[in-house]
Design a protein around this motif. Structure first.
Motif: not given
Length: 318
Positions: A305-317, A257-260, A270-276, A236-237
């Motif tokens: 804080c959100l615009n600069d989180v790239t799709p490539a970064k999310v994909l890598s996780l 994905i966190f911003g404000s 969640n032990g399986h969660a990745q936070v950006l 889940v993203i």
């Protein structure tokens, strides 16, 4: 985020009835420690005193203790009108006379993670900060729901691109679209009816390039069916939202994905969660001194804080 509170209360022998608005009632039906759920007939906004007084009359004498989780005046009014002897909650919104047992409400800048904040209503200590919320659905019910939606367990991703609070918590739609085009499995978009247009904005360019890659179910499923879709997803993203916490409670692999807002306050437990969150990324420059602002829209107008989180970064996780 109140599930660990429910678990603690049930473990010490309390029989639990939860009062909730219809849109959140299915969450409590997925908690085996909750014996019954009362759906409140209240509309959003307004005190609706007459409706609360009628319901309170029907509830009078039925309960020994009320744990008031929201901080609002109206949420404390019902147990007071129902003459429930012990009424536990945090101070706020002139509720002193409505609550019999009052906890000091810490300022937002010093508030603990919300799981611990709610769990403290049971009298528990800060050791509950890492208590992991858990939801449970019958496996057969999940498979039946998946069949009705045309989904196969583990063969799709879920995107939850909405955030009721405001745009300062929403990763850009174009970023979601770009990510969907790079995934090796279809994407299911979930959200409320209010988020149908947002999800269509994500799905349209993806399906134009790869027909059938995005299935937009925003506003088209019950909450229980949405839960089933999340529980059986490959991952889940999402933004910092209610569905993020649902994914965490089902133990599904996820990228949040966190911003404000702040993962220090409302993390996916969640032990399986990745936070950006670019705020705590030392490689991101210039540093986000403005975060977390907890605003609905970016006060500075850039939403870096959100615009600069790239799709490539999310994909890598993933």
């Amino acid at each position: 985020m109140t599930e660990p509170l429910m678990r603690r209360l049930a473990a010490r022998g309390e029989q639990l009835t939860v009062g909730a608005l219809p849109w959140v009632a299915p969450v409590y039906r997925a908690m085996p420690q909750v014996s019954a759920v009362i759906e409140f007939p209240f509309a959003h906004g307004g005190l609706q005193f007459s409706a609360r007084r009628r319901l309170a009359s029907a509830m009078e004498g039925e309960f020994d203790i009320a744990y008031v989780c929201p901080n609002s005046l109206k949420s404390a009014l019902l147990p007071f009108l129902a003459s429930i002897p012990k009424r536990v909650g945090y101070l706020g919104e002139a509720r002193i006379g409505l609550l019999s047992h009052r906890l000091k409400n810490p300022p937002k800048t010093k508030r603990p993670p919300m799981v611990a904040f709610y769990s403290a209503l049971s009298g528990a200590t800060s050791e509950l900060a890492n208590d992991t919320p858990q939801l449970h659905f019958d496996a057969a019910d999940v498979e039946h729901a998946l069949g009705s939606m045309g989904l196969v367990r583990g063969r799709y991703y879920v995107f939850a691109p909405g955030a009721e609070f405001g745009t300062a918590k929403r990763w850009p739609a174009a970023h979601f679209s770009e990510l969907a085009l790079q995934l090796d499995l279809p994407v299911v978009l979930l959200g409320s009816g209010k988020e149908l247009a947002l999800c269509e904005e994500i799905a349209a360019p993806v399906n134009q390039a790869q027909a059938g890659q995005c299935l937009n179910l925003a506003g088209k499923t019950s909450l229980a069916h949405a839960f089933s879709a999340i529980a059986a997803a490959k991952a889940v993203i999402s933004n910092d939202s209610g569905l993020m916490h649902v994914a965490a409670a089902f133990g599904v692999p996820q990228v949040a994905i966190f911003g404000s807002s702040s993962p220090l306050h409302t993390p996916p437990l969640n032990g399986h969660a990745q936070v950006l969150w670019l705020k705590n990324d030392p490689a991101y420059q210039p540093a986000l001194d403005c975060a977390p602002c907890f605003e609905r829209t970016c006060p500075l107008g850039h939403t870096r804080c959100l615009n600069d989180v790239t799709p490539a970064k999310v994909l890598s996780l993933l």
